[in-house]
Design a protein around this motif. Sequence first.
Motif, short mmCIF file in Angstrom:
data_model
loop_
_atom_site.label_atom_id
_atom_site.label_comp_id
_atom_site.label_asym_id
_atom_site.label_seq_id
_atom_site.Cartn_x
_atom_site.Cartn_y
_atom_site.Cartn_z
N VAL A 120 34.12 0.67 47.19
CA VAL A 120 35.26 -0.19 47.52
C VAL A 120 35.04 -0.88 48.87
N ARG B 129 32.74 -4.71 36.68
CA ARG B 129 31.92 -3.49 36.56
C ARG B 129 30.44 -3.80 36.63
N LEU C 128 32.98 -4.13 48.76
CA LEU C 128 33.39 -5.29 47.94
C LEU C 128 33.09 -6.60 48.65
N LEU D 62 38.87 -3.35 38.83
CA LEU D 62 37.43 -3.10 38.98
C LEU D 62 36.71 -3.16 37.64
#
Length: 741
Positions: free
Chosen positions: A653, A729, A656, A725
């Motif tokens: 995360v 993927r 990102l 998400l």
Amino acid sequence: MVRRAGMIDTEASVVQTPNLGGGSHPATLQVYEDLARTAGAIGDAVQPMVDAGTEKRAREAVAKGDYRPAGDMTRQDEIYNKVVDAGFMAQASIDVDRMLGDLENKHLGTLNMEEFGKDLDAARTTYLSNIDERFAVPLAQAWDKQALNAQQRLSGLATTKAIRTADEAMKARMDLDLDRISGASNLADNEVSFALTRIESIGRARIAAGQLTPEELDATLLTAQSRVIANGLADTAVQSYAEGKFTDEAYTASLKSLDEAMASPDLTLSRTERSALFGNAKSALNAQRSEIKAQERELEAQIRAAQTEASGELTLAIGDARTRAGEGYGPSPEEILGLRKLADSTRNPARFHAQIDTLERTSQAQQIMRGMSIPEQEREIGGLELLAANGNTEAARMLDPVRKVASVSRQQAEADPATYAAVREGRDIPVIDWRTQDATQSTMASRFQQAEIAAEDLGVAPKYFSPSDRVQLKAIADKGGAQALQAVTAIVQSANASGVDPLRVMEEIGGSGAPLMAQAGALMAQGVPSEVAAKILSGKAAMGSELVKDKIPKQAVQASAQRKVLGTQLTEMRPQELDAITRSADAYYATELLENGGQPKGTEGQAYERAMRAVTGEWQDPSGKTFGGQVKIKDKAVTVPPWIEKGQFESVVRGLTTTEVTRANMTQLFFSGLGRYYGRDATIADYRSAKLLDAGAGRYYVAPDPSNESRLILAPDGRPLILDLNAIRKDLQSRNPTAVR
């Protein structure tokens, strides 16, 4: 509509009768034309409504959402048969009487009863062979009754006098011919000439025999000639009545003609003879007029009765159409046409046509609405509301009917957008073939894709299965085991092949009464090994075995496992979500218990906690890495997708990129950007440092300020943005190949 032999042809509006020398009685032609129009209007109006009641039409109408069947039209069909049957029987009675009269007149000259009987039999056979079998019995009875009367009349004439001498025979022959000439309207011209010649010949023979003087013969011949002239004048008067179609004016003219003929200087008849001859003609004329009037009154009464009955039926039909229009299914154009024809057969067509006009406008507006998408329908209603508010009475009247169409359309589109769109566009309805695994997967992928497209075009949320598919899925789910696992596998693979998010498909399945199948499919879609799904789907059968029965942990054990596995998420979870997870854990636990001979692996609590972790997506690969489960980020428990390594979730995360987040937003929210955060554009730093809040499998709300979870990044429409998400993927996997599967 099938026409019966000898019945009224409503398409030609004339009366058809057997071609046996009879034909349509002129007196009743006009009233029968009126009767034909009434019967035809009723028959033609009934037929499309009868057709609408067939099973095929009803099924197509309901599937299209266009019209519902008008219902059982048996009553209207009865009216039609009543009108045409009554008309046919009345005309047939006239025809029988006329044909028998012609035969009787034909045999007056010979009085040969044997020949008369042969002609009667032949005419009866020919006549009845052209009659519909429904009328054969009553018309045969009518024929036989009237034929018997004719035979008795002719037989009486044949046996009235017993001729004993030659002179009596000759005199009787002369008298008979003279009497026949008095009724010369029944004879052909050559028969009249023959009768006059025979009178003169017999008279000369009697003169020779001394039984008659020449003067007496001349007087007899003069009387005969005068009677022929008188009959001709009388025939002309009666014929003019017929040629005038038996109107009152023609009757008056015929009477006047008879009075003038009675005073003709060409006649050498006495006043008494004149009165007798022309009195008979007047009596015949009056009798014929009385008969015609009686027939007209009878037929007109039948027409009035049919019109009254048609009015009653039309009132019911219009009421039914109004009810259906109020439910969003106004009458079809064919039904409107039928109602209009039925209105024409009533006593007050204008009143009914005004009501049908309103129905037609309503139906047309509803049909136009059915051709629109849901957003277009809503805009149309908004426009009508504006017009109505400004005093447009027609718009105000249309509001309720079109609102009903919009309501029904939305219900149908939301329930099954793929089918709704296919029917609306005239395409084949996409169906799922459940017979084999390959057939199921290929047809399912096509249906999923069409459902997505249709939902977007119609402006509704996607629904991937039809009502019948949901019944099929529920039956498969109830059975469980290998068949359920095959179905789940096909659904996941079909969704992936068609570009549809399988998790959304599983949400629909869960809402259709198959929570275990939905949970198993969601885990499989997120990369959890299929063994987990297999154990969930085998649980129902396992619970029924003697080794497992009554061994599911009590509520306290379940609650403890829920707290350990779900943590704070437990308090935020919807009841139906928690129920689906708990039931899946029970099923998984039962399967493992059966595999271990009815004994848990470890303590009961440990075994159930392991089941709870498995059904929430936490699992280990052969190397010992744990995927899924829960971790804490910014002191907040958050669920890790089953395809991300648990220990690497936070680093994934925090890494990102703007491109990844933008792509995720484009996929799910159809806009390009990072969203808004309290008056400014959100940045990638807001995402990397944010506290994530669970919003579903692999989906999260984003709170950049960890101290204030209520302040979320928003989408352009003002709703909280959901970071999905699952949509990125592959991007995450390429950037983190060891942490993302």
